[in-house]
Design an enzyme around this catalytic site. Structure first.
Site, PDB file in Angstrom:
ATOM      1  N   ARG A 225       0.887  -1.157   0.237  1.00  0.00           N
ATOM      2  CA  ARG A 225       0.111   0.106  -0.173  1.00  0.00           C
ATOM      3  C   ARG A 225       1.066   1.334  -0.076  1.00  0.00           C
ATOM      4  O   ARG A 225       2.023   1.268   0.606  1.00  0.00           O
ATOM      5  CB  ARG A 225      -0.975   0.032   1.208  1.00  0.00           C
ATOM      6  CG  ARG A 225      -2.003  -0.780   1.139  1.00  0.00           C
ATOM      7  CD  ARG A 225      -3.418  -0.565   0.074  1.00  0.00           C
ATOM      8  NE  ARG A 225      -4.358  -1.151   0.118  1.00  0.00           N
ATOM      9  CZ  ARG A 225      -4.265  -2.132  -0.979  1.00  0.00           C
ATOM     10  NH1 ARG A 225      -3.396  -2.648  -1.810  1.00  0.00           N
ATOM     11  NH2 ARG A 225      -5.705  -3.003  -1.040  1.00  0.00           N
ATOM     12  N   HIS A 273      -1.359  -0.020  -9.697  1.00  0.00           N
ATOM     13  CA  HIS A 273      -1.947  -0.684  -9.059  1.00  0.00           C
ATOM     14  C   HIS A 273      -2.671  -2.059  -9.777  1.00  0.00           C
ATOM     15  O   HIS A 273      -3.781  -2.434  -9.564  1.00  0.00           O
ATOM     16  CB  HIS A 273      -3.250  -0.096  -8.313  1.00  0.00           C
ATOM     17  CG  HIS A 273      -3.630  -0.689  -6.927  1.00  0.00           C
ATOM     18  ND1 HIS A 273      -4.171  -0.030  -5.962  1.00  0.00           N
ATOM     19  CD2 HIS A 273      -3.630  -2.327  -6.679  1.00  0.00           C
ATOM     20  CE1 HIS A 273      -4.443  -1.351  -4.759  1.00  0.00           C
ATOM     21  NE2 HIS A 273      -4.139  -2.180  -5.334  1.00  0.00           N
TER      22      HIS A 273
HETATM   23  P1  NDP Z   1      -2.135 -10.932   5.157  1.00  0.00           P
HETATM   24  O1  NDP Z   1      -2.917 -10.224   6.476  1.00  0.00           O
HETATM   25  O2  NDP Z   1      -2.187 -12.269   5.006  1.00  0.00           O
HETATM   26  O3  NDP Z   1      -0.580 -10.798   5.984  1.00  0.00           O
HETATM   27  C1  NDP Z   1      -0.119  -9.431   6.276  1.00  0.00           C
HETATM   28  C2  NDP Z   1       1.323  -9.625   7.005  1.00  0.00           C
HETATM   29  O4  NDP Z   1       1.843  -8.340   7.317  1.00  0.00           O
HETATM   30  C3  NDP Z   1       1.468 -10.565   7.964  1.00  0.00           C
HETATM   31  O5  NDP Z   1       2.522 -11.443   7.784  1.00  0.00           O
HETATM   32  C4  NDP Z   1       1.539  -9.742   9.176  1.00  0.00           C
HETATM   33  O6  NDP Z   1       2.092 -10.433  10.114  1.00  0.00           O
HETATM   34  C5  NDP Z   1       2.153  -8.601   8.655  1.00  0.00           C
HETATM   35  N1  NDP Z   1       2.284  -7.325   9.388  1.00  0.00           N
HETATM   36  C6  NDP Z   1       0.903  -6.605   9.524  1.00  0.00           C
HETATM   37  N2  NDP Z   1       1.133  -5.660  10.623  1.00  0.00           N
HETATM   38  C7  NDP Z   1       2.557  -5.879  10.880  1.00  0.00           C
HETATM   39  C8  NDP Z   1       3.350  -5.028  11.819  1.00  0.00           C
HETATM   40  N3  NDP Z   1       3.101  -3.665  12.509  1.00  0.00           N
HETATM   41  N4  NDP Z   1       4.511  -5.330  11.824  1.00  0.00           N
HETATM   42  C9  NDP Z   1       5.150  -6.533  11.233  1.00  0.00           C
HETATM   43  N5  NDP Z   1       4.371  -7.366  10.440  1.00  0.00           N
HETATM   44  C10 NDP Z   1       3.254  -6.662  10.287  1.00  0.00           C
HETATM   45  O7  NDP Z   1      -2.257 -10.067   3.949  1.00  0.00           O
HETATM   46  P2  NDP Z   1      -1.843 -10.375   2.334  1.00  0.00           P
HETATM   47  O8  NDP Z   1      -0.683 -11.181   2.414  1.00  0.00           O
HETATM   48  O9  NDP Z   1      -3.407 -11.287   1.966  1.00  0.00           O
HETATM   49  O10 NDP Z   1      -1.873  -8.794   1.715  1.00  0.00           O
HETATM   50  C11 NDP Z   1      -0.933  -8.074   1.889  1.00  0.00           C
HETATM   51  C12 NDP Z   1      -1.203  -6.838   1.603  1.00  0.00           C
HETATM   52  O11 NDP Z   1      -1.152  -6.862  -0.015  1.00  0.00           O
HETATM   53  C13 NDP Z   1      -2.720  -6.214   1.589  1.00  0.00           C
HETATM   54  O12 NDP Z   1      -3.038  -5.783   2.947  1.00  0.00           O
HETATM   55  C14 NDP Z   1      -2.854  -5.425   0.626  1.00  0.00           C
HETATM   56  O13 NDP Z   1      -2.497  -3.805   1.168  1.00  0.00           O
HETATM   57  C15 NDP Z   1      -1.792  -5.359  -0.358  1.00  0.00           C
HETATM   58  N6  NDP Z   1      -2.279  -6.068  -1.800  1.00  0.00           N
HETATM   59  C16 NDP Z   1      -1.841  -5.487  -2.975  1.00  0.00           C
HETATM   60  C17 NDP Z   1      -2.294  -5.761  -4.240  1.00  0.00           C
HETATM   61  C18 NDP Z   1      -1.782  -5.002  -5.374  1.00  0.00           C
HETATM   62  O14 NDP Z   1      -2.319  -5.370  -6.540  1.00  0.00           O
HETATM   63  N7  NDP Z   1      -1.134  -4.201  -5.372  1.00  0.00           N
HETATM   64  C19 NDP Z   1      -3.549  -6.790  -4.310  1.00  0.00           C
HETATM   65  C20 NDP Z   1      -3.727  -7.435  -3.315  1.00  0.00           C
HETATM   66  C21 NDP Z   1      -3.090  -7.361  -2.059  1.00  0.00           C
HETATM   67  P3  NDP Z   1       1.312 -11.633  11.136  1.00  0.00           P
HETATM   68  O15 NDP Z   1       1.778 -12.749  10.217  1.00  0.00           O
HETATM   69  O16 NDP Z   1       2.406 -11.804  12.248  1.00  0.00           O
HETATM   70  O17 NDP Z   1       0.196 -11.235  11.281  1.00  0.00           O
END
Ligand code: NDP
Length: 310
Positions: A225, A273
């Site tokens: 993002r 995007h």
């Molecule tokens: P998930 O919710 O499965 O994974 C998020 C990851 O981020 C987890 O490993 C989580 O840790 C980690 N995380 C969250 N907060 C923190 C923090 N404060 N510090 C460290 N690690 C953190 O999300 P997805 O993998 O499904 O998607 C990730 C992002 O990709 C989406 O939120 C979206 O913004 C983006 N996206 C972009 C697209 C594009 O076309 N550009 C398409 C689809 C998604 P933990 O495992 O410990 O919970």
């Protein structure tokens, strides 16, 4: 009878209607599915995506869950009218698309492809690119998408590191977590891929301090993002050569305005995007599975933790 309201963008109804009906037919529950809603209190499930018709969930007094078609839920997670469970999208097609986009852009920088694609100037330049075994790639965010990308890059023999909030163990990936883990992982990162959700804790995560912790000449790839990055400090780091290139798919304002400095910067690649998107056929099965689970009294999959924001 289960009543399902498709409350995503009306324009996406045409591509979702048939896959949703096919997937719902397969689970064998009696249902209605419509992209319009006259009696909100009759709705059992809302299929949601940003830009759709619903921002106030109060009238949906009998709804059991909101099923989001997007992986990123920052546009809905703080909605105070939403008092029922919210699920996000974990879709095989979306994941596959992200693996391909991330791998492609990592390989571009790893192999130095621009030199040959853009530099057809009659000069015979010697020097093969390094091997993946000699390149450290770090994935910030080890969720559905980050883990899949990390595993694919590890299978290509990259030295892969990953960072998450909670502790993880993934074969072939050196896993770090927490604040101390971030400094450690950044210190030897040659290519960083941001696959974190946008939350209070991750906004402006990539700031002057974090950029300075990376080795000079590191590359940033952001399909997560836009607000994960403090834009002014990234531009300054690019100008200084601290960061050699940024490939950015997501931005604070989308579409990225034509006069944004990212467009004109020679060390920045802007993509609109398009890193990946939810694919209707595979996503419809995820939606139907969650409806079925809820009807059977089983826990929903991919429930958003509203306190954590993802
Ligand atoms: P998930 O919710 O499965 O994974 C998020 C990851 O981020 C987890 O490993 C989580 O840790 C980690 N995380 C969250 N907060 C923190 C923090 N404060 N510090 C460290 N690690 C953190 O999300 P997805 O993998 O499904 O998607 C990730 C992002 O990709 C989406 O939120 C979206 O913004 C983006 N996206 C972009 C697209 C594009 O076309 N550009 C398409 C689809 C998604 P933990 O495992 O410990 O919970």
């Amino acid at each position: 009878m289960i009543n399902i309201y498709f409350a995503a963008k009306p324009a996406s109804w045409a591509e979702y209607e048939t896959p949703l009906r096919t997937a719902l037919d397969e689970i064998g529950v009696a249902y209605t599915l419509s992209a319009s809603c006259d009696v909100p209190e009759k709705i059992d499930y809302l299929i949601y995506a940003p830009g759709g018709p619903v921002s106030d969930f109060t009238p949906y007094t009998n709804a059991k869950a909101v099923l989001c078609l997007w992986a990123g839920v920052e546009s809905i997670v703080e909605n105070v009218t939403l008092k029922i469970p919210l699920t996000r999208m974990v879709d095989h097609g979306l994941t596959q698309g992200m693996i391909e986009w991330v791998t492609g852009h990592v390989l571009r920088h790893h192999l130095g492809m621009d030199q040959h694609i853009l530099g057809q100037d009659g000069k015979w330049r010697l020097g093969a690119p390094p091997l993946a075994t000699d390149r450290t790639v770090s994935i910030l965010g080890l969720g559905a998408l980050g883990t899949a990308c990390a595993q694919t890059l590890a299978a290509l023999n990259f030295k892969v590191q990953g960072w998450s909030r909670s502790k993880k163990q993934i074969d072939g990936v050196a896993c770090f977590h927490g604040e101390a883990g971030l400094a450690q992982i950044l210190s030897n990162t040659e290519i960083a891929v941001l696959l974190l959700p946008l939350t209070e804790a991750t906004e402006n995560l990539i700031n002057a301090t974090r950029l300075a912790q990376m080795p000079r000449g590191a590359v940033i790839i952001n399909p997560g993002r836009g607000p994960l990055i403090d834009d002014a400090t990234l531009l300054a780091a690019l100008d200084r050569g601290q960061i050699s290139h940024a490939t950015l798919d997501v931005f604070r304002t989308e579409p990225l305005p034509a006069d944004d400095p990212y467009w004109a910067h020679p060390q920045v690649t802007v993509t609109p995007h398009i890193a990946s998107e939810t694919r209707p056929i595979t996503a419809a099965r995820v939606i139907a599975e969650n409806v079925q689970r809820d009807v059977m009294g089983e826990p929903l999959l991919h429930v958003v933790d509203r306190a954590l924001g993802y």
